[in-house]
Design an enzyme around this catalytic site. Structure first.
Site, mmCIF file in Angstrom:
data_model
loop_
_atom_site.group_PDB
_atom_site.id
_atom_site.type_symbol
_atom_site.label_atom_id
_atom_site.label_comp_id
_atom_site.label_asym_id
_atom_site.label_seq_id
_atom_site.Cartn_x
_atom_site.Cartn_y
_atom_site.Cartn_z
ATOM 1 C CB SER A 159 -0.889 -0.010 1.246
ATOM 2 O OG SER A 159 -1.514 1.240 1.405
ATOM 3 C CE1 TYR A 172 -4.167 -2.101 5.068
ATOM 4 C CE2 TYR A 172 -3.444 0.126 4.520
ATOM 5 C CZ TYR A 172 -3.863 -1.139 4.119
ATOM 6 O OH TYR A 172 -3.965 -1.430 2.785
#
Ligand code: NAP
Length: 253
Positions: A159, A172
């Protein structure tokens, strides 16, 4: 070839993945589902890994209906799995296929968006476990099967927040930095002793449940469907990326 390789510009042949056995985690929905369907469309036998048998069966049916090679379902809850669950999966892969040609680590959870000061500790542990530790455990047990492939690829879904930190993305973001680190360490260890390549791919924004959770007010129509992002995954899981290792890629410009 390795330095100039761009998975976004690769045009896969219809039988590009024929004869390959590829495991995809989080194959039940979102990006993982789309990549699993694409892998089968390009000829791979796909091992659908996920926690929800019903959703995995639906993907299984979609592949069969489309005429793809018969996939296999492996139910594995990455939050709850214990050592024997991983061992059973690895033994089943070796027994059934004798090798593994591709492993896509794609399953993941977002946790909560919150400042570090207030981040809930159990949520932090859960996110790190599912996104990082479970991927490590699965990689380790599947390594013997990957070593038996003449041309294996291990790919991590990353990501943008795992490449540059962003406020409030908490566990995250940190888990995706760890994913990138794991990819680099593993690639460096394998580089001169096996033909296994290890890379990471940031899909960019996509219309999935996770994106909805992160941006509940966003206009869904402004987001690309996961199906439009599968090309770079095919390039990185298939023969096009042979000899490319230790690299980070983006699926969108
Ligand atoms: P998603 O639709 O929520 O998919 C997440 C997948 O992970 C689902 O298949 C889910 O299974 C599975 N999963 C979650 N917890 C699990 C567990 N404990 N055990 C096994 N499987 C589990 O989200 P997505 O956007 O497609 O996410 C896929 C990957 O892309 C993630 O690694 C995410 O970080 C990354 N990513 C997404 C975006 C984006 O904009 N969507 C952007 C950058 C990176 P269930 O179907 O059972 O829930």
């Amino acid at each position: 070839m390795s330095d100039s390789f761009d998975p976004r510009t690769h045009n896969a042949r219809p039988d590009e993945l024929a004869g390959r056995v590829i495991a995809v985690t989080g194959a039940s929905s979102g990006i993982g589902r789309a990549v699993a369907l694409a892998c089968a469309r390009f000829g791979a036998t796909v091992i659908l890994v996920g926690r929800n048998a019903r959703k995995l069966e639906a993907v299984h049916t979609e592949i069969e209906t489309a005429g793809g090679p018969e996939p296999t379902i492996a139910v594995l809850d990455l939050e709850k799995a214990i050592a024997s669950d991983y061992d059973q999966l690895a033994a089943a892969v070796l027994e059934r296929f004798g090798r593994l040609d591709g492993l896509l680590h794609n399953a993941g959870i977002l946790g909560t968006l919150s400042p570090i000061e207030h981040y809930d500790v159990p949520t932090w542990c859960r996110v790190m476990h599912v996104n990082v530790t479970a991927a490590f455990a699965l990689t380790q047990v599947l390594l013997p099967a990957l070593k038996r492939s003449p041309d294996a690829s291990v790919l991590f879904t990353s990501s943008s927040v795992g490449r540059r930190g962003r406020a409030y993305w908490g566990a995250y973001a940190v888990s995706k930095f760890a994913t990138e680190g794991f990819m680099q360490v593993f690639a460096a260890e394998l580089e001169n002793i096996t033909s296994i390549r290890v890379n990471s791919l940031n899909p960019g924004r996509a219309r999935t449940m996770m994106r909805r959770q992160a941006y509940p007010a966003e206009d869904l129509n402004s987001l690309p469907m996961p199906e439009t992002l599968t090309g770079p995954y095919i390039a990185l899981l298939g023969p096009a990326s042979r000899d490319v290792t230790g690299r980070t890629f983006d699926a969108q410009s």
